[in-house]
Design an enzyme around this catalytic site. Structure first.
Site: not given
Ligand code: BJW
Ligand code: ZN
Length: 247
Positions: A119, A150
């Site tokens: 990401h 630019c």
């Molecule tokens: C602990 C702990 C401890 C706490 N020890 N654990 C197929 C199906 C459905 C939807 C889609 C699909 N394909 C695409 C989509 C759409 C979308 C998507 O997935 N949406 C879903 C939400 C439904 N995906 C996209 O848009 C992606 N792109 C894409 O598919 O391109 C193709 C396309 C092109 C054109 C049109 C459409 C599609 C891109 C996804 C980009 C995600 N970016 C983010 C934000 C970045 C910006 C920012 O940082 O501000 O990345 S989203 C956010 O979530 C961030 C993270 O990397 C990502 C994952 O989150 P994560 O790391 O899992 O965090 P949490 O908070 O959810 O979980 C934390 C966990 O830790 C919890 O379980 C806790 O219990 C645990 N925990 N303490 C161990 N001590």
């Molecule tokens: Zn530029």
């Protein structure tokens, strides 16, 4: 010493290649907020408003300010015992590959050797017009969204919703999954795609999948072993066990 299951111990004895699929939870004990859940940043800020390209075009200064704030928070943190434990495992296995969804650089700061960033990375930026790349340090004090020579807007090199993941990071991650003996999914809710396909594919390919997360996730049904602990607590125990097994 913590009692791991015989199954996991057998796998740790024979495994040669490990993949660590990590999310925000691995950095939680460093003080980096996760996205979702009780203390998640998206309780306070709406993802739709900030983490997509349209939001950036509507209000680049707001989005820029938001990422500057996040950078400041993360710069004040350090890698934790979980990040360092993964680095230490490099001593005992042929390959240890990190596939992270995090943009926080903490695996790099823990000196892990192979890291794929699905990401993006908060230290990097690029111009939306000519694609020229910039580092964070180029704009350390910028309060408003900077402009390229630019004239184009400069955005953080982070994958927002609706944007494709970088194939030079995703493709080798998929290859690492295909070649691994054990995949650990750590600190991720597993709801964001296509990243979440990676541990699911590992399961489909018959790999041994271990989840480390204090709570159940969308990925739990695809795991062979579940360790319901904070990662900074349990990962050092895994290192201890591996050391004992390899002594
Ligand atoms: C602990 C702990 C401890 C706490 N020890 N654990 C197929 C199906 C459905 C939807 C889609 C699909 N394909 C695409 C989509 C759409 C979308 C998507 O997935 N949406 C879903 C939400 C439904 N995906 C996209 O848009 C992606 N792109 C894409 O598919 O391109 C193709 C396309 C092109 C054109 C049109 C459409 C599609 C891109 C996804 C980009 C995600 N970016 C983010 C934000 C970045 C910006 C920012 O940082 O501000 O990345 S989203 C956010 O979530 C961030 C993270 O990397 C990502 C994952 O989150 P994560 O790391 O899992 O965090 P949490 O908070 O959810 O979980 C934390 C966990 O830790 C919890 O379980 C806790 O219990 C645990 N925990 N303490 C161990 N001590
Ligand atoms: Zn530029």
């Amino acid at each position: 010493m913590y009692n791991f299951s015989d199954h996991l111990i057998d796998k740790l004895k024979t495994a040669r290649r490990l993949v660590f699929f990590t999310g925000a939870g691995i950095s939680a004990e460093s003080g980096v907020p996760t996205f979702r859940g009780e203390n998640g940043i998206w309780k306070k800020f709406s993802a739709e408003e900030l983490a997509n390209f349209d939001a950036f075009m509507r209000n680049p200064d707001l989005v820029w300010e938001w990422y500057q704030h996040r950078r400041e928070v993360i710069h004040a943190t350090e890698p934790n015992a979980g990040h360092y434990a993964i680095k230490q495992l490099e001593e005992y296995f042929e390959s240890v590959i990190i596939v992270t969804q995090n943009i926080d650089n903490l695996h790099r700061r823990a000196k892990s050797s192979t890291i794929y960033e699905l990401h993006g990375n908060m230290e990097k930026n690029y111009c939306i017009n000519c694609k020229k790349r910039y580092d964070f340090v180029d704009f350390e004090d910028a309060k408003e969204s900077p402009k390229c020579e630019c004239g184009g807007l400069i955005r953080p090199d982070i994958v927002w919703f609706g944007e494709n993941l970088p194939s030079d990071q995703f493709d080798p991650s998929q290859a690492a999954v295909e070649n691994c003996d054990i995949l650990f999914t750590i600190g991720t809710s597993g709801i964001v795609y296509p990243a979440a396909y990676l541990p699911m594919n590992a399961h489909k390919l018959g790999k041994f999948v271990v989840e480390i997360n204090p709570v159940s996730t969308e990925l739990s049904p695809f795991c062979n072993e579940i360790l319901r602990f904070p990662s900074a607590e349990i990962l050092p125990k895994i290192v201890e066990k591996v050391r004992e097994l390899r002594a």
